[in-house]
Design a protein around this motif. Structure first.
Motif, PDB file in Angstrom:
ATOM      1  N   SER A 590       0.722  -1.353  -0.013  1.00 35.47           N
ATOM      2  CA  SER A 590      -0.007   0.097   0.148  1.00 35.47           C
ATOM      3  C   SER A 590       0.777   1.224   0.094  1.00 35.47           C
ATOM      4  O   SER A 590       0.669   2.439  -0.622  1.00 35.47           O
ATOM      5  N   GLU A 591       2.066   1.144   0.916  1.00 36.68           N
ATOM      6  CA  GLU A 591       2.830   2.291   0.839  1.00 36.68           C
ATOM      7  C   GLU A 591       3.484   2.729  -0.456  1.00 36.68           C
ATOM      8  O   GLU A 591       3.511   3.866  -0.831  1.00 36.68           O
ATOM      9  N   LEU A 592       3.791   1.548  -1.031  1.00 34.83           N
ATOM     10  CA  LEU A 592       4.516   1.773  -2.433  1.00 34.83           C
ATOM     11  C   LEU A 592       3.391   2.476  -3.556  1.00 34.83           C
ATOM     12  O   LEU A 592       3.699   3.271  -4.067  1.00 34.83           O
ATOM     13  N   GLY A 593       2.249   1.934  -3.422  1.00 35.03           N
ATOM     14  CA  GLY A 593       1.049   2.475  -4.319  1.00 35.03           C
ATOM     15  C   GLY A 593       0.801   3.824  -3.797  1.00 35.03           C
ATOM     16  O   GLY A 593       0.645   4.592  -4.938  1.00 35.03           O
ATOM     17  N   GLU A 594       0.753   4.115  -2.600  1.00 38.18           N
ATOM     18  CA  GLU A 594       0.438   5.638  -2.290  1.00 38.18           C
ATOM     19  C   GLU A 594       1.487   6.469  -2.924  1.00 38.18           C
ATOM     20  O   GLU A 594       1.301   7.540  -3.399  1.00 38.18           O
ATOM     21  N   ALA A 595       2.907   6.037  -2.669  1.00 41.88           N
ATOM     22  CA  ALA A 595       3.939   6.761  -3.016  1.00 41.88           C
ATOM     23  C   ALA A 595       3.955   7.096  -4.697  1.00 41.88           C
ATOM     24  O   ALA A 595       4.340   7.995  -4.941  1.00 41.88           O
ATOM     25  N   LEU A 596       3.556   5.930  -5.321  1.00 43.02           N
ATOM     26  CA  LEU A 596       3.337   6.020  -6.820  1.00 43.02           C
ATOM     27  C   LEU A 596       2.238   7.036  -7.163  1.00 43.02           C
ATOM     28  O   LEU A 596       2.550   8.026  -8.082  1.00 43.02           O
ATOM     29  N   LEU A 597       1.352   7.078  -6.496  1.00 44.65           N
ATOM     30  CA  LEU A 597       0.112   8.080  -6.789  1.00 44.65           C
ATOM     31  C   LEU A 597       0.650   9.514  -6.362  1.00 44.65           C
ATOM     32  O   LEU A 597       0.405  10.471  -7.141  1.00 44.65           O
ATOM     33  N   ASP A 598       1.506   9.525  -5.496  1.00 49.68           N
ATOM     34  CA  ASP A 598       1.833  11.028  -5.224  1.00 49.68           C
ATOM     35  C   ASP A 598       3.068  11.440  -6.326  1.00 49.68           C
ATOM     36  O   ASP A 598       3.087  12.542  -6.579  1.00 49.68           O
ATOM     37  N   VAL A 599       3.701  10.481  -6.743  1.00 42.06           N
ATOM     38  CA  VAL A 599       4.581  10.914  -7.899  1.00 42.06           C
ATOM     39  C   VAL A 599       3.701  11.520  -9.014  1.00 42.06           C
ATOM     40  O   VAL A 599       4.098  12.196  -9.589  1.00 42.06           O
ATOM     41  N   PHE A 600       2.734  10.491  -9.541  1.00 49.52           N
ATOM     42  CA  PHE A 600       1.914  11.119 -10.644  1.00 49.52           C
ATOM     43  C   PHE A 600       1.170  12.791 -10.122  1.00 49.52           C
ATOM     44  O   PHE A 600       0.956  13.219 -10.961  1.00 49.52           O
ATOM     45  N   ASP A 601       0.639  12.725  -8.602  1.00 46.83           N
ATOM     46  CA  ASP A 601       0.224  13.909  -8.327  1.00 46.83           C
ATOM     47  C   ASP A 601       1.239  15.088  -8.849  1.00 46.83           C
ATOM     48  O   ASP A 601       0.671  16.298  -9.271  1.00 46.83           O
ATOM     49  N   ARG A 602       2.585  15.082  -8.605  1.00 45.73           N
ATOM     50  CA  ARG A 602       3.485  15.869  -8.870  1.00 45.73           C
ATOM     51  C   ARG A 602       3.480  16.186 -10.370  1.00 45.73           C
ATOM     52  O   ARG A 602       4.104  17.511 -10.928  1.00 45.73           O
ATOM     53  N   MET A 603       3.217  15.142 -11.291  1.00 42.21           N
ATOM     54  CA  MET A 603       3.356  15.405 -12.419  1.00 42.21           C
ATOM     55  C   MET A 603       2.116  16.141 -13.190  1.00 42.21           C
ATOM     56  O   MET A 603       2.238  16.779 -14.267  1.00 42.21           O
ATOM     57  N   ALA A 604       0.972  16.187 -12.598  1.00 43.65           N
ATOM     58  CA  ALA A 604      -0.272  16.438 -13.191  1.00 43.65           C
ATOM     59  C   ALA A 604      -0.836  17.641 -12.259  1.00 43.65           C
ATOM     60  O   ALA A 604      -0.675  17.650 -11.088  1.00 43.65           O
ATOM     61  N   PRO A 605      -1.516  18.524 -12.664  1.00 41.53           N
ATOM     62  CA  PRO A 605      -1.991  18.714 -14.237  1.00 41.53           C
ATOM     63  C   PRO A 605      -1.101  19.441 -14.944  1.00 41.53           C
ATOM     64  O   PRO A 605      -1.249  19.547 -16.208  1.00 41.53           O
ATOM     65  N   ASP A 606      -0.106  20.252 -14.466  1.00 41.57           N
ATOM     66  CA  ASP A 606       0.672  21.012 -15.374  1.00 41.57           C
ATOM     67  C   ASP A 606       1.951  20.390 -15.573  1.00 41.57           C
ATOM     68  O   ASP A 606       2.892  21.272 -15.841  1.00 41.57           O
ATOM     69  N   GLY A 607       2.157  19.340 -15.227  1.00 40.44           N
ATOM     70  CA  GLY A 607       3.620  18.717 -15.434  1.00 40.44           C
ATOM     71  C   GLY A 607       3.896  18.666 -16.978  1.00 40.44           C
ATOM     72  O   GLY A 607       5.259  18.380 -17.260  1.00 40.44           O
ATOM     73  N   PHE A 608       3.111  19.092 -18.064  1.00 38.55           N
ATOM     74  CA  PHE A 608       3.380  18.943 -19.270  1.00 38.55           C
ATOM     75  C   PHE A 608       3.128  20.207 -19.974  1.00 38.55           C
ATOM     76  O   PHE A 608       2.957  20.144 -21.252  1.00 38.55           O
ATOM     77  N   ASP A 609       3.466  21.381 -19.332  1.00 41.76           N
ATOM     78  CA  ASP A 609       3.096  22.731 -19.937  1.00 41.76           C
ATOM     79  C   ASP A 609       4.538  23.162 -20.454  1.00 41.76           C
ATOM     80  O   ASP A 609       4.719  24.325 -20.454  1.00 41.76           O
ATOM     81  N   GLY A 610       5.554  22.305 -20.251  1.00 43.09           N
ATOM     82  CA  GLY A 610       6.965  22.949 -20.616  1.00 43.09           C
ATOM     83  C   GLY A 610       7.997  23.008 -19.382  1.00 43.09           C
ATOM     84  O   GLY A 610       8.925  23.148 -19.575  1.00 43.09           O
ATOM     85  N   THR A 611       7.216  23.123 -18.195  1.00 38.39           N
ATOM     86  CA  THR A 611       8.408  23.123 -17.206  1.00 38.39           C
ATOM     87  C   THR A 611       8.769  21.627 -16.759  1.00 38.39           C
ATOM     88  O   THR A 611       9.693  21.743 -15.834  1.00 38.39           O
ATOM     89  N   GLY A 612       8.336  20.753 -17.165  1.00 37.20           N
ATOM     90  CA  GLY A 612       9.084  19.406 -17.268  1.00 37.20           C
ATOM     91  C   GLY A 612       8.172  18.842 -15.782  1.00 37.20           C
ATOM     92  O   GLY A 612       7.446  19.544 -14.995  1.00 37.20           O
ATOM     93  N   PRO A 613       8.752  17.624 -15.714  1.00 36.95           N
ATOM     94  CA  PRO A 613       8.004  16.797 -14.426  1.00 36.95           C
ATOM     95  C   PRO A 613       8.379  17.352 -13.212  1.00 36.95           C
ATOM     96  O   PRO A 613       9.434  17.970 -12.909  1.00 36.95           O
ATOM     97  N   GLY A 614       7.211  17.458 -12.460  1.00 33.09           N
ATOM     98  CA  GLY A 614       7.607  17.990 -10.716  1.00 33.09           C
ATOM     99  C   GLY A 614       8.256  17.168  -9.967  1.00 33.09           C
ATOM    100  O   GLY A 614       8.696  17.721  -8.983  1.00 33.09           O
TER     101      GLY A 614
END
Lengths: 865, 246
Positions: A590-614
């Motif tokens: 569960s901990e790794l699953g949550e950490a993965l979702l956190d990583v995606f949180d940092r990418m979205a929603p503005d992670g692809f607007d040219g500033t690069g991954p968060g």
């Protein structure tokens, strides 16, 4: 103060070596000096052994007057016992302590065991099973009352299993016999250290008052000083329990081996051995390396590939997994210890604290599955207390790259998985009752109180206890006692003692040691050389003539007889299958699953607007993993959306196959398996339709030829409803079949089947009966048997991870639903789809179809971009 | 195929010129001589296990004997031949077991009962004389048939034997087939002139058999007996394999 005076000789011993005792060691010795119990919770390599052993020896009754056993040292692994004896013996001489330390484990010779029973050594290294067997002898109490300290090594390995429960019961017994007993546990890093300590130490036997049935006592706050050691909750006695946390080691360096280019449509294992050349480059460096895989099958495959690629390394690359014979494993361990091996390919069989020095490099192939696991594996390199360890991670699937980034973050935030102790398993309890009956007998009320001082049985109901008493005495309930059955009888003076039939007691002792063993077949050559063991379920699926890879060789099955699989070497070119061992597919935590979702949180929603991954690495730059994964995630975002911690991404996709629904809860494969079966079951109840399901660690898929209507909030809340969850799950998952499988272990532990007879004679052969058959007989002729209830509980807990699934379902209700309708399979959907169609196709046509589909999708993505 | 005798579900087959009915109740019926064949009753098995300290609930023998009584009376059998392992173990021969057997036997006074001595019978001893059961060694002839307990399928080394006619009936192996993922069922197995019967007792585990292409296999899928080709058995086993792999 008392403690500082008494530690002088230990200090002297350290000084003589030019060492200084660590703070942790001093605190442990102080704890011993003050007569306390506790848990030493620290990573490998910080001197936990000397912390506990030094204290135990130093504060033992003054030698040499002390006769008999003074310190019991419990270890989970028989293989560790011999090394442990040496490690414990070493300082004794210099400390001028004329003690004997010996091992007593399953394969200690019977002469030696008999000698120990007349003359116990001062220190005894043993396993939970062997301690139980010792307690089943009538003279057990007199053998053990001299013990003043028990050390439980590798408690983190025991706590989550029935062997841990068995340990708890033995300790409850010892605490009653020896009121001043000190109990110390040694544990690697766990997310629930307080609970681990409470489980190990239980409470003193003084207060037999009922606890509120409301539930377990909440663990107290983290505490380092002995004075803060008392648990806040009154029902757990407030004895002087000390939780000692070791020095925090610096975070390991987690480096991901990235392929030249990550496919945007990945599938399980598609990277496979493509990264082998880069791994070989790593292995070429001088020194020894450990290459960890997640499954035994994977370890066989990597070992084979490395040897094939570098024939010049012949003899320098070894294999280590739990199914190999002890000789094979020990050779690999010895090669690691003396540095003669270049590389050992291993599974979790090497996760346990097998004692060898740090290796020069550690490689992890595939998902780390959990934070604690990654930490422990990384810790195999650079063992010094202040050295920073390093682990090289090799993805086998593109999204695993994100897992490594997530794991790095979770490590930094110390989000470590807990290991939950087993709650009240009745099979272990009835086994213990027979053990105690044989070991001098018991008074039922007194034993009830004693058992309830353990953490596992603190809430044991009197009614259940009465059933257990009936079970060991009559087999079934008191009203219809089984004719001729008696394992325990009640003497005229009211004491419960073992049957006077000696074979019954002998059979019981044999069954004590079988908690861990499953139906295993020995793999051996026709001429006699043994290679190891394989689960019966694997070989049952092979026919004579089939070729399989095992112990690094290609073998042809000749025949199976008397629990032995006879094989001969097969030619190099013969196509083979690699055994799929059970338990090979461990879900992510569960901990790794949550950490993965956190990583995606940092990418979205503005992670692809040219500033690069968060997501950033240590130095603030974008982490290399996320940078590599950006094309995949960007496409996922463009076609659908990214999953995240606050939302549940649901994709509805139409293909020629029908209507697909993909959900991404990130709760791990096992929960997704259960969840997909549950959802399919519930949908089919409303709209009759054939629904096919599939799941991986990230999400699940439901596909049906009919449209699945889930547009309204109401439809969703019905689908995700947590009421009737248990019933629906057992109905949807063929609960009966799972039950039969789970019952195997219960039957073995509770003594319903006999196992492990060396050289089965004819008379014992007539007593062989399969647990599946007993399960059927019990269901039919004794449906109220509580062991059947336990089976159901264990199916829910272990096979389905019920608590996690329920929790997951509730969290899905809370999350915002993000429903998208992509035109094609998305990068996240693709691997789940690929896994589902695998079941219907041969390997070649599957790879072919998956590859063609991936190319088509890639083309579609490219045109748009 | 003829109608099932006396309403018992059965499948008629002809092996080496002998017409037999394979019964879903785990027996073989020879209409010509009105003889019912079963194998592996293992009477007193649960008693033996209890005596060794294993808490097995009672009730199995009563159920097995009840089924046998129904079958004998339903078919109107004149003879019952048990192809070995009538009793399970000496320790299992309790007064209770002997009494149950006697009660069952006294309900069938007109029935002639023959037991071919099997490996379990050799250590358990012959049935009590009061039961009026004739005990014969393995290998006796019965009209066109040869009766055995252990099928003569392999030699000492484990190599396959190819036994010539006459048709042999045997037990001992408790053959079973896997007919789906996690579903196994007892059945009849025919190889090189030998028909192996499923174990009659429900307190026995089936042993999965790996049939060769020339073998014949019948699965008991209550209430029917269904013939499978050996390749179908292999296919079902591999399908189960696919599921397991997941």
């Amino acid at each position: 103060m008392n403690g500082s005076v008494a530690t002088r000789s230990l200090d002297g011993w350290f000084a003589a070596r030019g060492w200084t005792p660590s703070d942790l060691q001093r605190r442990a010795w102080k704890g011993f000096a003050e007569g306390r119990s506790g848990l030493i919770h620290a990573p490998t390599g910080v001197g936990k052994t000397l912390a506990a052993w030094g204290g135990a020896v130093e504060y033992a009754p003054r030698y040499p007057e002390h006769e008999g056993l003074a310190v019991l040292w419990l270890t989970p692994l028989r293989a560790l016992a011999r090394d442990t004896v040496q490690n414990l013996q070493r300082p004794l001489h210099d400390l001028d302590v004329p003690w004997r330390v010996e091992a007593r484990i399953g394969d200690t010779s019977s002469t030696k065991k008999a000698r120990q029973r007349t003359s116990m050594p001062h220190g005894l290294v043993t396993t939970p099973e062997s301690l139980s067997v010792l307690m089943s002898y009538p003279e057990a109490r007199s053998l053990l009352t001299g013990v003043h300290a028990v050390v439980v090594d590798e408690w983190h390995e025991l706590i989550g299993s029935k062997r841990g429960t068995q340990t708890e019961l033995a300790l409850a017994r010892l605490r009653r016999w020896i009121p001043a007993l000190r109990i110390w546990g040694l544990s690697a890093t766990l997310g629930n250290a307080e609970e681990a300590m409470a489980t190990l130490l239980g409470r003193s036997g003084a207060d037999p008052a009922m606890e509120s049935p409301a539930g377990p006592a909440p663990a107290g706050p983290a505490m380092d000083s002995p004075t803060a050691g008392a648990l806040a909750d009154p029902p757990m006695d407030p004895p002087d329990h000390v939780l000692l946390r070791g020095p925090d080691r610096p975070d390991p360096e987690i480096v991901t081996l990235l392929p030249e280019r990550l496919d945007r449509f990945p599938w399980h294992g598609h990277i496979g051995l493509a990264l082998l050349p880069k791994v070989l480059t790593e292995l070429e460096k001088p020194g020894t390396a450990l290459l960890f895989t997640n499954t035994r099958a994977q370890s066989e495959r990597w070992h084979e590939a490395i040897v094939a690629a570098r024939p010049d390394w012949e003899g320098q690359v070894a294999l280590h997994h739990g199914s190999l014979s002890r000789a094979v494993r020990e050779a690999a361990e010895a090669g690691l210890a003396d540095g003669t091996l270049r590389c050992v390919v291993a599974t979790s069989s090497l996760d346990l604290g097998i004692d060898f020095g740090p290796v020069d490099r550690v490689v992890q192939v595939g998902s780390p599955k959990g934070i604690a696991r990654l930490l422990q594996r990384a810790g195999r390199s650079g063992h010094t207390p202040d050295g920073r360890s390093k682990i090289l991670c090799v993805p086998t699937q593109a999204i695993e790259v994100a897992e490594f980034a997530a794991a790095r973050r979770a490590v930094a935030e110390r989000r470590i998985e807990p290991r939950t102790p087993v709650d009240r398993p009745l099979d272990v309890l009835v086994q213990h009752m027979v053990t105690v009956a044989a070991g001098g007998g018991f008074d039922p009320d007194a034993l009830f109180d004693e058992v309830r001082t353990s953490h596992a049985y603190r809430n044991l109901e009197p009614e259940t206890w009465r059933w257990c008493l009936d079970f060991v005495r009559n087999g079934g309930d008191a009203l219809r006692a089984y004719e001729r059955f008696a394992r325990v009888r009640v003497r005229d003076d009211g004491r419960w003692v073992a049957s006077s039939d000696r074979t019954v007691v002998r059979n019981h002792r044999m069954s004590i040691g079988t908690i861990t063993s499953d139906g295993q077949l020995t793999v051996q050559f026709l001429k006699g050389g043994r290679l190891g063991t394989v689960e019966e379920s694997f070989l049952a699926r092979l026919s004579p003539g089939d070729v399989f890879t095992f112990a690094g060789r290609r073998l042809r099955l000749v025949r199976i007889r008397d629990m032995k699989a006879y094989v001969r070497l097969a030619g190099r070119r013969a196509a083979s299958v690699v055994p799929k061992w059970t338990g090979g597919r461990m879900p992510i935590s569960s901990e790794l699953g949550e950490a993965l979702l956190d990583v995606f949180d940092r990418m979205a929603p503005d992670g692809f607007d040219g500033t690069g991954p968060g997501d950033t690495a240590d130095n603030g730059a974008p982490s290399p993993e996320l940078a590599a994964l950006t094309p995949l995630l960007e496409l996922q975002h463009r076609w659908s959306a990214l999953p995240g911690s606050g939302r549940l991404l649901v994709e509805r996709i139409r293909t020629r196959e029908g209507s697909h629904l993909f959900l991404y809860p990130f709760l791990g494969r096992r929960v997704h398996d259960g969840l997909s079966a549950l959802l399919a079951h519930r949908i089919a109840k409303e709209t009759p339709a054939t629904i096919h399901i599939s799941a991986n660690d990230y999400g699940l898929e439901l596909v049906s030829s009919a449209e699945i209507d889930l547009d309204s909030d109401e439809a969703w809340s019905r689908l995700l409803c947590a009421d009737t969850l248990e019933v629906d799950l057992l109905e949807s998952l063929n609960g009966a079949e799972l039950g039969k499988r789970q019952f195997r272990e219960i039957a073995r532990v509770a003594g319903l089947v006999l196992q492990g007879f060396p050289g089965r004679s004819k008379s014992t052969k007539a007593l062989q009966v399969s647990s599946g058959l007993i399960y059927e007989v019990l269901e039919r002729y004794d449906p109220d048997n509580l062991l059947l209830d336990q089976t159901r509980t264990e199916v829910l807990r272990r096979e389905i991870e019920f608590a996690r699934l329920r929790e997951g379902l509730l969290s899905l209700q809370r999350r915002t639903r993000l429903l998208t309708s992509p035109l094609r399979l998305t990068p996240l959907a693709f691997p789940i789809w690929a896994e589902r169609i695998q079941a219907h196709l041969s390997t070649e046509s599957w790879v072919d179809r998956v590859r063609r589909t991936a190319e088509r999708l890639e083309a579609a993505a490219g045109v748009e971009a | 195929m003829t109608a099932p005798p006396q309403g018992r579900r059965a499948l008629e087959v002809e092996l080496h010129g002998v017409r037999l009915h394979l019964l879903a109740g785990r027996g073989v019926w020879l209409p010509e001589t009105r003889t019912l064949f079963i194998a592996d009753l293992h009477a007193g098995k649960d008693e033996a296990l209890r005596a060794a300290g294993m808490p097995i609930p009672p009730g199995v023998l009563a159920s097995d004997l009840g089924r046998l009584l129904d079958m004998v009376t339903g078919l109107g059998a004149g003879r019952l031949i048990v192809l070995g392992d009538f009793l399970h173990a000496r320790r299992g021969r309790t007064p209770g077991v002997e009494a149950q057997l006697l009660e069952w036997r006294s309900g069938l006074p007109g029935l002639q009962v023959v037991v071919v001595r099997g490996n379990h019978d050799r250590s358990a001893g012959d049935p009590s004389p009061e039961l009026g059961i004739q005990v014969v060694p393995e290998g006796v002839r019965e009209g066109p048939l040869l009766l055995r307990h252990e099928p003569p399928l392999r030699d000492e080394e484990g190599a396959e034997l190819d036994s010539p006619p006459p048709l042999t009936l045997a037990g001992h192996l408790h053959p079973a087939w896997r007919i789906g993922p996690g579903v196994r069922t007892p059945g009849f197995w025919y190889r090189s002139s030998t028909l192996v019967l499923p174990a009659f007792s429900e307190f026995t585990s089936g042993v999965l058999v790996d049939p060769a292409p020339k073998d014949r296999c019948w699965a008991i899928a209550p209430p029917e007996v269904v013939e499978f080709s050996p390749t179908a058995v292999a296919r079902l086993a591999s399908r189960a394999r696919g599921t397991h792999a997941g």
